[in-house]
Design an enzyme around this catalytic site. Sequence first.
Site, PDB file in Angstrom:
ATOM      1  N   HIS A  18      -5.071   3.134   9.433  1.00  0.00           N
ATOM      2  CA  HIS A  18      -5.087   3.595  10.824  1.00  0.00           C
ATOM      3  C   HIS A  18      -5.354   2.433  11.774  1.00  0.00           C
ATOM      4  CE1 HIS A  18      -4.998   8.082  10.256  1.00  0.00           C
ATOM      5  NE2 HIS A  18      -4.975   7.582   9.040  1.00  0.00           N
ATOM      6  N   ASP A 114      -6.543   8.515  17.833  1.00  0.00           N
ATOM      7  CA  ASP A 114      -6.055   8.722  16.480  1.00  0.00           C
ATOM      8  C   ASP A 114      -5.707  10.202  16.267  1.00  0.00           C
ATOM      9  OD1 ASP A 114      -6.574   6.962  13.720  1.00  0.00           O
ATOM     10  OD2 ASP A 114      -6.495   9.124  13.425  1.00  0.00           O
ATOM     11  N   VAL A 336      -4.561  -8.838  -0.050  1.00  0.00           N
ATOM     12  CA  VAL A 336      -3.466  -9.816   0.063  1.00  0.00           C
ATOM     13  C   VAL A 336      -2.775  -9.632   1.411  1.00  0.00           C
ATOM     14  CG1 VAL A 336      -3.040  -9.825  -2.433  1.00  0.00           C
ATOM     15  CG2 VAL A 336      -1.752  -8.245  -0.964  1.00  0.00           C
ATOM     16  N   TRP A 356       2.567   5.174   4.895  1.00  0.00           N
ATOM     17  CA  TRP A 356       3.604   4.937   5.895  1.00  0.00           C
ATOM     18  C   TRP A 356       3.682   3.490   6.379  1.00  0.00           C
ATOM     19  CZ3 TRP A 356       8.005   6.824   6.491  1.00  0.00           C
ATOM     20  CH2 TRP A 356       8.748   6.596   7.647  1.00  0.00           C
ATOM     21  N   ASN A 357       2.532   2.814   6.500  1.00  0.00           N
ATOM     22  CA  ASN A 357       2.598   1.411   6.938  1.00  0.00           C
ATOM     23  C   ASN A 357       3.378   0.584   5.923  1.00  0.00           C
ATOM     24  OD1 ASN A 357       0.781   1.457   9.351  1.00  0.00           O
ATOM     25  ND2 ASN A 357      -0.630   2.246   7.820  1.00  0.00           N
ATOM     26  N   SER A 358       3.125   0.837   4.651  1.00  0.00           N
ATOM     27  CA  SER A 358       3.827   0.087   3.603  1.00  0.00           C
ATOM     28  C   SER A 358       5.323   0.350   3.676  1.00  0.00           C
ATOM     29  CB  SER A 358       3.297   0.486   2.217  1.00  0.00           C
ATOM     30  OG  SER A 358       1.953   0.104   2.095  1.00  0.00           O
ATOM     31  N   ASP A 377       0.225  12.477   2.643  1.00  0.00           N
ATOM     32  CA  ASP A 377       1.599  12.534   3.164  1.00  0.00           C
ATOM     33  C   ASP A 377       2.623  11.854   2.263  1.00  0.00           C
ATOM     34  OD1 ASP A 377       0.402  10.055   3.487  1.00  0.00           O
ATOM     35  OD2 ASP A 377       1.327   9.617   5.408  1.00  0.00           O
ATOM     36  N   GLN A 378       2.181  11.301   1.134  1.00  0.00           N
ATOM     37  CA  GLN A 378       3.013  10.317   0.441  1.00  0.00           C
ATOM     38  C   GLN A 378       4.266  10.892  -0.221  1.00  0.00           C
ATOM     39  OE1 GLN A 378      -0.096   8.401  -1.828  1.00  0.00           O
ATOM     40  NE2 GLN A 378      -1.169   7.836   0.054  1.00  0.00           N
TER      41      GLN A 378
HETATM   42 BR1  BUP Z   1      -4.292  -2.967  -0.642  1.00  0.00          BR
HETATM   43  C1  BUP Z   1      -3.569  -3.901   0.797  1.00  0.00           C
HETATM   44  N1  BUP Z   1      -3.131  -5.985   1.812  1.00  0.00           N
HETATM   45  O1  BUP Z   1      -4.154  -5.952  -0.180  1.00  0.00           O
HETATM   46  P1  BUP Z   1      -0.567   2.344   4.122  1.00  0.00           P
HETATM   47  C2  BUP Z   1      -3.013  -3.268   1.863  1.00  0.00           C
HETATM   48  N2  BUP Z   1      -2.525  -3.999   2.914  1.00  0.00           N
HETATM   49  O2  BUP Z   1      -2.115  -6.057   3.802  1.00  0.00           O
HETATM   50  P2  BUP Z   1      -3.009   3.411   2.946  1.00  0.00           P
HETATM   51  C3  BUP Z   1      -2.561  -5.375   2.878  1.00  0.00           C
HETATM   52  O3  BUP Z   1      -2.744  -2.120   4.321  1.00  0.00           O
HETATM   53  P3  BUP Z   1      -3.045   5.642   4.748  1.00  0.00           P
HETATM   54  C4  BUP Z   1      -3.650  -5.321   0.758  1.00  0.00           C
HETATM   55  O4  BUP Z   1       0.250  -3.987   4.394  1.00  0.00           O
HETATM   56  C5  BUP Z   1      -0.541  -1.770   5.052  1.00  0.00           C
HETATM   57  O5  BUP Z   1      -0.398  -2.275   6.346  1.00  0.00           O
HETATM   58  C6  BUP Z   1      -0.581  -2.915   4.043  1.00  0.00           C
HETATM   59  O6  BUP Z   1      -1.415   1.174   4.779  1.00  0.00           O
HETATM   60  C7  BUP Z   1      -2.024  -3.312   4.116  1.00  0.00           C
HETATM   61  O7  BUP Z   1      -1.467   2.980   3.029  1.00  0.00           O
HETATM   62  C8  BUP Z   1      -1.924  -1.148   4.929  1.00  0.00           C
HETATM   63  O8  BUP Z   1       0.612   1.801   3.441  1.00  0.00           O
HETATM   64  C9  BUP Z   1      -1.909   0.078   4.054  1.00  0.00           C
HETATM   65  O9  BUP Z   1      -0.279   3.332   5.199  1.00  0.00           O
HETATM   66  O10 BUP Z   1      -3.340   4.122   4.300  1.00  0.00           O
HETATM   67  O11 BUP Z   1      -3.842   2.223   2.844  1.00  0.00           O
HETATM   68  O12 BUP Z   1      -3.051   4.369   1.816  1.00  0.00           O
HETATM   69  O13 BUP Z   1      -3.796   6.536   3.798  1.00  0.00           O
HETATM   70  O14 BUP Z   1      -3.542   5.722   6.141  1.00  0.00           O
HETATM   71  O15 BUP Z   1      -1.562   5.815   4.644  1.00  0.00           O
END
Ligand code: BUP
Length: 457
Positions: A18, A114, A336, A356-358, A377-378
Amino acid sequence: MSDESVHVAMFPSAGMGHLTPFLRLATLFLNNNCKLTLIIPFPTVTHAESQLLSHFHSSFPQINLIPFHLPPPPSPPISGDPMFIRVKTLRESTHLLPPLITSLSPPLSIFISDIFLVTPLLSITQKLSIPNYTLFTSSASMFSFVSNFPTLAHSKFDLSDEIHIPGIPFSPLPYSSMPPILFQPTLFRDFIMEDSPNLTKLDGFFLNTFEALESHSLKAFSDGKVVKDMPPLYPVGPFLPLEVEGEASSPPLISWLNDQTIGSVVYVCFGSRTALRRDQMREIGFGLLRSGYNFLWVVKDKIVDKEDEEIGLEEVLGVELVERMKEKGLVIKEWVDQTKILSHKSVGGFVSHCGWNSIMEAALNGVPILGWPQHSDQKINAGLVEFSGWGVWNKSWGWGGECVVKGEEIGDAIKEIMDNELLKVKAMEIKEGARKAISVGGDCEVTIKKLIQKLKN
Ligand code: BUP
């Protein structure tokens, strides 16, 4: 009136998933000459959040960063997901915000909070007559689901049911794709039950998405086919990662990636708040070795990073497996710089939980996805990736922890996506759509400028 007079305040909740999109959206407003105030709950749940905030603060001193000090955690402690416990505390503390908001100068033009804080903030912004917007941190497909939740929550479903959700292009969805935490007595369900009927009372929603990926859902919303009288959606994604996000990451993995051939490495990461079972992680290790591809794997043994720091990789995966994997890849048990990894030419595939960010970071870089949704949500996000043709997911693998998927199956699935030329072509098309959306004069710029103009009038 100069753009400087548009004063944007933002209030994220908890977790990197978030905080990161909030900071990225903040810089989008900053680049459009707005004044920015970030109200940040302290202490943060994770080290990753506090490190990112400290680097962000040094890089953007012009952004007014106000700590919002939370009362101590409940005693005796509540058991459950630490992020949701934090959100509960936040929701119960919003009455402390009005003096802080009214002290800001110039007065706020917009308050962006949020998605987990909708109802408690609504009464505050209404009283103070400040336009209230929300950043929805997942896909437009997931937003369709959340918007329809009041109806869905009162329906009775059988496990074999297929559920039609207006706005989701790959609807009907099997019941097994519904986020379990919303159909069980959880804090998260309580929040969404209270908030989703109030969504139409907000002034608008920001989404980290773009037309080329989610045109169907975005059109369904603007045509009023998802929920009647829904306020406007502002799809201003994909959010651009910030240089400062990489500053917290230390492992020397980029030089290793530089030594690999183009598209030859599979990157594996399940996000910032998913700790897989150890037996499942070991099967992933065997699977990676079986795939024959080189790999870069981020391992997490605990949901909250502070609790993970003392635990060694050998303890999690076993000495023998760690030794065997050294020949074929890097296994890392610390934060990382994911966006740098996904943008590296050596990376040819991403095994992802479909946070979603990934997904957006993979879209920006045209990286094909092997989805392995774990919770929340995955599965809906994975469904969208599959529907748009740049990834696959194996529905029989279930939610995280439901069963242990064997290494043979994992290895074969990795090989399949890494060898699949069609996925690569589709991923490049998605990348093109993503880059077009954020190009000069693209959808993102047009949308944000129009909104800023509206806020000035
Ligand atoms: Br672990 C990791 N480095 O080592 P998501 C994650 N990330 O940059 P999540 C790193 O965390 P929600 C690491 O690039 C992305 O921006 C990654 O967000 C970064 O999944 C973020 O993908 C992860 O949305 O959060 O963490 O499960 O539950 O809110 O979706």
